[in-house]
Design a protein around this motif. Structure first.
Motif: not given
Length: 264
Positions: A30, A34, A71, A73, A260-262, A264
């Motif tokens: 992920a 990103r 988007e 993750s 750090q949304g990747y 999650q």
């Protein structure tokens, strides 16, 4: 197949039902998506990166079809086997058939390559359309020049019959230029595949910039230098040595400044 105008959360907690080893690979893959978005290597919702799932099964992770790279993750990656059976699809979006054809072929034929990355960038596609392919014009290019393989364009990669020719052309290399199409790299880890792609993309950027001078004569690196850089780049090519981790760690620091949304 589902449609979405806003990105929903995965239907269930993926981290709790996969192994710690799989989760680690998910987070790294992920992050690679990103970073590709950050570097503007994307082609909207098209192209694809994949990584083999640790364990005895021939499963790999790939992007859900319809998501932008920024988007992606760890929780919304799709798990699929080399025969095309979807094992786990948290968002119910399915996968890009061309992604399946390309990535399953390589994962099945080359178990040494744990990650495979494919792009349609402007400069990568431009180099793929040139008869000479990647030219020995820069230090970046020389890291790949002696080991790049080529696969002729056969149309959008939807036909499983192309898989045999694709892996035959790749051979023992992990660098493939798909003619009239784009770039592909493989690696012994996500970090390795991304390092290879990062340098290859840069080599293509430099080549297109150098050729923008029109009729200006281009100076190719001499044969002795080409051979020397091939030897000097051997650790990068194999995925060994501290350089791969050093490069990846710096990229993660850069990415984490965006959030750090990747993970999650």
């Amino acid at each position: 197949m589902s449609s979405l105008s806003t990105l929903p959360a995965p239907a269930h907690n993926v981290q709790q039902r996969v192994s710690a080893e799989e989760w680690q690979v998910r987070v790294k893959l992920a992050a690679a998506y990103r970073m590709a978005a950050l570097f503007r290597w994307t082609d909207h919702i098209y192209t694809h990166f994949s990584a083999r799932v640790p364990g005895p099964h021939e499963h790999f992770l790939i992007n859900a079809f319809g998501l932008l790279f920024d988007e992606i993750s760890a929780s919304n990656l799709v798990k699929v086997d080399v025969d095309g059976t979807v094992i786990d699809d948290p968002l119910g979006l399915g996968i890009n058939q061309a992604g399946y054809v390309i990535h399953s072929a390589i994962h099945q034929a080359r178990p040494d390559l744990l990650a495979v990355m494919h792009t349609h960038t402007r400069d990568g596609a431009a180099v793929s359309a040139q008869r000479g392919g990647l030219l020995p014009l820069s230090q970046h290019a020389l890291a790949y020049y002696s080991r790049v393989a080529y696969h002729d364009y056969e149309g959008i990669a939807l036909d499983v019959e192309e898989q045999q020719r694709l892996v035959a052309n790749l051979g023992s290399s992990n660098i493939l230029i798909l003619r009239n199409h784009g770039l592909l790299t493989g690696g012994v880890s996500v970090e390795h595949a991304f390092r290879e792609l990062h340098g290859l993309e840069r080599a293509c950027n430099i080549q297109i910039a150098a050729q923008a001078g029109g009729n200006a004569d281009l100076h190719y690196a001499p044969a002795a230098a080409i051979d020397k850089v091939r030897q000097q780049s051997a650790l990068q090519a194999s995925g060994d040595g501290p350089g791969i981790a050093r490069h990846w760690d710096a990229l993660i620091r850069q990415l984490d400044r965006q959030g750090q949304g990747y993970a999650q």
